[in-house]
Design a protein around this motif. Structure first.
Motif, mmCIF file in Angstrom:
data_model
loop_
_atom_site.group_PDB
_atom_site.id
_atom_site.type_symbol
_atom_site.label_atom_id
_atom_site.label_comp_id
_atom_site.label_asym_id
_atom_site.label_seq_id
_atom_site.Cartn_x
_atom_site.Cartn_y
_atom_site.Cartn_z
ATOM 1 N N SER A 22 0.776 -1.199 -0.134
ATOM 2 C CA SER A 22 -0.036 0.008 0.057
ATOM 3 C C SER A 22 1.023 1.070 0.011
ATOM 4 N N MET A 23 2.017 1.293 0.936
ATOM 5 C CA MET A 23 2.838 2.377 0.605
ATOM 6 C C MET A 23 3.635 2.934 -0.565
ATOM 7 N N SER A 24 3.952 1.461 -1.083
ATOM 8 C CA SER A 24 4.729 1.665 -2.086
ATOM 9 C C SER A 24 3.987 2.322 -3.438
ATOM 10 N N GLU A 25 2.640 1.849 -3.540
ATOM 11 C CA GLU A 25 1.823 2.380 -4.312
ATOM 12 C C GLU A 25 1.031 3.644 -4.227
ATOM 13 N N GLY A 26 1.315 4.030 -2.900
ATOM 14 C CA GLY A 26 0.558 5.386 -2.611
ATOM 15 C C GLY A 26 -0.672 5.542 -2.115
ATOM 16 N N VAL A 27 -1.251 4.086 -1.839
ATOM 17 C CA VAL A 27 -2.386 4.112 -1.350
ATOM 18 C C VAL A 27 -2.665 4.743 -0.157
ATOM 19 N N THR A 28 -1.662 4.813 0.762
ATOM 20 C CA THR A 28 -2.057 5.245 2.161
ATOM 21 C C THR A 28 -1.278 6.605 2.613
ATOM 22 N N ALA A 29 -0.806 7.251 1.327
ATOM 23 C CA ALA A 29 0.076 8.324 1.338
ATOM 24 C C ALA A 29 -0.624 9.598 1.940
ATOM 25 N N SER A 30 0.051 10.330 2.725
ATOM 26 C CA SER A 30 -0.602 11.457 3.605
ATOM 27 C C SER A 30 -0.737 12.749 2.251
ATOM 28 N N MET A 198 6.510 9.273 11.535
ATOM 29 C CA MET A 198 6.160 7.925 11.814
ATOM 30 C C MET A 198 5.325 7.588 12.721
ATOM 31 N N TYR A 199 4.506 6.467 12.599
ATOM 32 C CA TYR A 199 3.405 6.382 13.368
ATOM 33 C C TYR A 199 3.722 4.950 14.395
ATOM 34 N N LYS A 200 3.302 4.603 15.400
ATOM 35 C CA LYS A 200 3.189 3.566 16.412
ATOM 36 C C LYS A 200 2.047 3.000 16.584
ATOM 37 N N LEU A 201 1.911 1.477 16.372
ATOM 38 C CA LEU A 201 0.615 1.051 16.910
ATOM 39 C C LEU A 201 0.961 -0.155 17.911
ATOM 40 N N GLN A 202 0.364 -0.219 18.954
ATOM 41 C CA GLN A 202 0.350 -1.292 19.920
ATOM 42 C C GLN A 202 -0.615 -2.261 20.275
ATOM 43 N N THR A 203 -0.612 -3.254 19.877
ATOM 44 C CA THR A 203 -1.606 -4.282 20.089
ATOM 45 C C THR A 203 -1.287 -4.961 21.210
ATOM 46 N N GLN A 204 -2.226 -6.176 21.708
ATOM 47 C CA GLN A 204 -2.022 -6.933 22.771
ATOM 48 C C GLN A 204 -0.760 -7.935 22.411
ATOM 49 N N SER A 205 -0.564 -8.193 21.234
ATOM 50 C CA SER A 205 0.470 -9.231 20.772
ATOM 51 C C SER A 205 1.687 -8.454 20.006
ATOM 52 N N ALA A 206 1.726 -7.391 19.671
ATOM 53 C CA ALA A 206 2.580 -6.702 18.599
ATOM 54 C C ALA A 206 2.667 -5.315 18.680
ATOM 55 N N VAL A 207 4.032 -4.727 18.186
ATOM 56 C CA VAL A 207 4.042 -3.459 18.097
ATOM 57 C C VAL A 207 4.330 -3.316 16.540
ATOM 58 N N PHE A 208 3.903 -2.097 15.953
ATOM 59 C CA PHE A 208 4.109 -1.645 14.503
ATOM 60 C C PHE A 208 4.517 -0.281 14.599
ATOM 61 N N ILE A 209 5.633 0.157 13.813
ATOM 62 C CA ILE A 209 6.145 1.301 13.479
ATOM 63 C C ILE A 209 6.095 1.519 12.008
ATOM 64 N N ALA A 210 5.648 2.439 11.721
ATOM 65 C CA ALA A 210 5.257 2.688 10.022
ATOM 66 C C ALA A 210 5.564 4.064 9.566
ATOM 67 N N SER A 211 5.849 4.266 8.529
ATOM 68 C CA SER A 211 5.923 5.557 7.712
ATOM 69 C C SER A 211 4.598 6.318 7.556
ATOM 70 N N GLU A 212 3.802 5.275 7.443
ATOM 71 C CA GLU A 212 2.025 5.549 7.280
ATOM 72 C C GLU A 212 1.327 4.872 8.062
ATOM 73 N N ILE A 213 0.108 5.632 8.326
ATOM 74 C CA ILE A 213 -0.771 4.853 8.878
ATOM 75 C C ILE A 213 -1.618 3.805 8.063
ATOM 76 N N ILE A 214 -1.746 2.617 8.632
ATOM 77 C CA ILE A 214 -2.107 1.459 7.766
ATOM 78 C C ILE A 214 -3.359 0.893 8.294
ATOM 79 N N PRO A 215 -4.705 1.700 7.743
ATOM 80 C CA PRO A 215 -5.983 1.181 8.250
ATOM 81 C C PRO A 215 -6.393 -0.529 8.041
#
Length: 241
Positions: A22-30, A198-215
């Motif tokens: 998604s990020m490579s194709e610009g789907v989630t671009a700011s 960059m954005y951080k997502l913390q779930t019960q089982s994992a942490v994600f850090i990404a250049s874009e928000i991934i819905p």
């Protein structure tokens, strides 16, 4: 300019690869993105308990969309994965030697760097006459050849603050066999504050850090923007014997 995502814990490899697509194709671009598509090669690094160093790397000079299924990364099982998709700021800096992660060798444990941004003046701090590849020079600047330990966080921030103007961002993910570090630093006068956040997502089982928000991974409100001039340390959990 690049996009990258880190996942640590218990997560779906497929979801991380879809995020990179998604990020490579610009789907989630700011909205302020100066570049939406990132087609100039990609790389990945993941924890692999079957290899001596504990880390495996894959690189491809083709676009992510064109080649990621052939990599068979969707079949791996791991508790740590980074994917980086690239848009070469300088068109002549393309090829496998410019594809991330960049490796810092000459030490007991190699280091790996994924960089998003352009730092055309960092070569001056190395005493070079000119820049040949800014991301390599950035790596040499913050972790000199032969350095076994990650420098003090404040030391790195101070080094970045001393760079001559002209760069866009020093956002990076730095990895060795023991831990990962996320460097979140962009000049205060950037024209693209959302693109370089960059954005951080913390779930019960994992942490994600990404250049874009991934819905597709989690809703917008669950992603928290990283603080500017912040360095996050993520130690690995030892594999169970």
């Amino acid at each position: 300019m690049c996009r990258m995502i880190l996942a640590m814990g218990s997560f779906s490899t497929h979801s991380v690869l879809n995020a990179a697509l998604s990020m490579s194709e610009g789907v989630t671009a700011s909205d302020d993105a100066p570049i939406c598509r990132h087609p100039n090669g990609w790389g990945a690094l993941w924890r692999n308990k079957t290899v001596s160093e504990g880390l495996s790397v894959h690189k491809d000079t083709r676009s992510f969309k064109e080649s990621f299924e052939q990599s068979l990364l969707h079949k791996i099982e791991t508790d740590f994965l980074v994917v980086h998709v690239r848009h070469a700021t300088l068109t002549h800096n393309q090829g496998i030697e410019y594809t991330h992660p960049i490796t810092q060798k000459g030490m007991v444990v190699p280091w790996y760097l994924f960089h998003n941004g352009f730092l055309p003046t960092v070569y001056q701090k190395l005493g070079l006459e000119r820049s040949s590849f800014d991301s390599r020079e950035y790596f040499d600047y913050i972790i000199p050849q032969g350095e076994e330990k990650f420098p003090n966080n404040l030391e790195i921030i101070e080094k970045l603050e001393k760079l001559a103007p002209g760069g866009s961002s020093a956002n990076a993910i730095v990895v060795n066999s023991k831990r990962a570090y996320v460097i979140h630093w962009t000049p205060k006068d950037t024209r693209f504050p959302s693109y370089f956040t960059m954005y951080k997502l913390q779930t019960q089982s994992a942490v994600f850090i990404a250049s874009e928000i991934i819905p597709e991974i989690a809703s917008h409100e669950n992603w928290i923007p990283l603080v500017q001039r912040e360095i996050i340390e993520l130690p690995f959990v030892d594999y169970k014997k």
